[in-house]
Design a protein around this motif. Structure first.
Motif, short mmCIF file in Angstrom:
data_model
loop_
_atom_site.label_atom_id
_atom_site.label_comp_id
_atom_site.label_asym_id
_atom_site.label_seq_id
_atom_site.Cartn_x
_atom_site.Cartn_y
_atom_site.Cartn_z
N ILE A 1 -2.32 8.40 8.15
CA ILE A 1 -1.74 8.38 6.41
C ILE A 1 -3.31 8.56 6.03
CG2 ILE A 1 -0.56 7.79 4.23
CD1 ILE A 1 1.61 7.22 6.90
N VAL B 1 -3.55 9.83 0.17
CA VAL B 1 -1.84 9.56 -0.50
C VAL B 1 -1.55 8.60 -0.64
CG1 VAL B 1 0.40 9.84 1.58
CG2 VAL B 1 -1.79 11.12 2.31
N PHE B 2 -2.00 7.27 0.02
CA PHE B 2 -1.10 6.08 -0.64
C PHE B 2 -2.31 6.28 -2.35
CE2 PHE B 2 -1.73 4.97 3.44
CZ PHE B 2 -0.26 3.84 4.34
N VAL C 1 5.95 3.86 -2.09
CA VAL C 1 5.21 4.05 -0.79
C VAL C 1 5.78 3.81 0.06
CG1 VAL C 1 3.08 3.06 -0.20
CG2 VAL C 1 2.98 3.36 -2.65
N SER C 2 6.56 2.72 0.59
CA SER C 2 7.11 2.39 1.35
C SER C 2 8.06 3.36 2.02
CB SER C 2 8.22 1.37 1.13
OG SER C 2 7.12 0.00 1.14
N ILE D 1 8.39 7.05 1.15
CA ILE D 1 7.29 8.40 1.30
C ILE D 1 6.52 8.17 2.66
CG2 ILE D 1 5.39 9.45 0.47
CD1 ILE D 1 6.09 9.71 -2.22
N THR D 2 6.00 6.49 2.85
CA THR D 2 4.90 6.84 3.82
C THR D 2 5.71 5.89 5.40
OG1 THR D 2 3.61 4.94 3.09
CG2 THR D 2 2.91 6.96 2.58
N VAL E 1 4.73 2.48 5.43
CA VAL E 1 4.33 2.02 6.03
C VAL E 1 4.83 0.14 4.82
CG1 VAL E 1 1.73 1.13 4.93
CG2 VAL E 1 3.14 2.79 6.57
#
Length: 116
Positions: free
Chosen positions: A12, A16-17, A95-96, A98-99, A101
Motif C-alpha cells: 500500500i 493511499v494513506f 484508514v483502518s 479501508i486498508t 492497517v
C-alpha cells in the motif's frame, strides 16, 4: 507499507494513506481544508481539494502500524477540541477500515482559522 498474507504480499503506497486521511478530515464539520506552510514566505496556505494530501504526513512504525500527522485550517468559531477529536476518530476509522492497517496515533495541527 508491505502486508504479508498466506496468499501473497500486499503493498500500500503512502499516497493511499494520505488521500484517505485528507478526504476523512475535510468531511468533518468545521474543517475548511488542509494546510501547508510555504517554504518561501513561511505563510500557511489552504490546499485545493486535488492536492489535500500535501497537508498529511504518514509514518510507518516497526509494529506494522501507521502514525498520521495532519495540518488543517478551520472555520472561525468552532470548538477546536471537538473538531480535532472528530478528525482523529474519523481518520482512524476510515484508514483502518479501508486498508486493514492499524493506526497508532493521529496528530492534528490547527495551522490557521478562516474568518468569514
Amino acid at each position: 507499507m508491505k502486508l504479508q498474507s498466506d496468499k501473497g504480499e500486499i503493498r500500500i503506497s503512502s499516497e493511499v494513506f494520505t488521500n484517505i486521511t485528507g478526504a476523512a478530515a475535510i468531511n468533518c464539520y468545521g474543517v475548511k481544508g488542509m494546510a501547508i506552510r510555504s517554504k518561501t514566505d513561511g505563510l500557511v496556505h489552504l490546499l485545493r481539494r486535488e492536492s489535500m494530501s500535501k497537508g498529511v504526513k504518514v509514518t510507518y512504525n516497526e509494529d506494522s502500524t501507521v502514525s498520521i500527522e495532519l495540518h488543517i485550517i478551520v472555520d472561525n468559531g468552532v470548538n477546536l477540541m471537538a473538531v480535532s477529536r472528530s478528525i482523529m476518530n474519523e481518520v482512524r476509522y476510515n484508514v483502518s477500515r479501508i486498508t486493514g492497517v492499524e493506526v497508532k496515533n493521529v496528530d492534528v495541527y490547527v495551522d490557521s482559522m478562516v474568518i468569514g
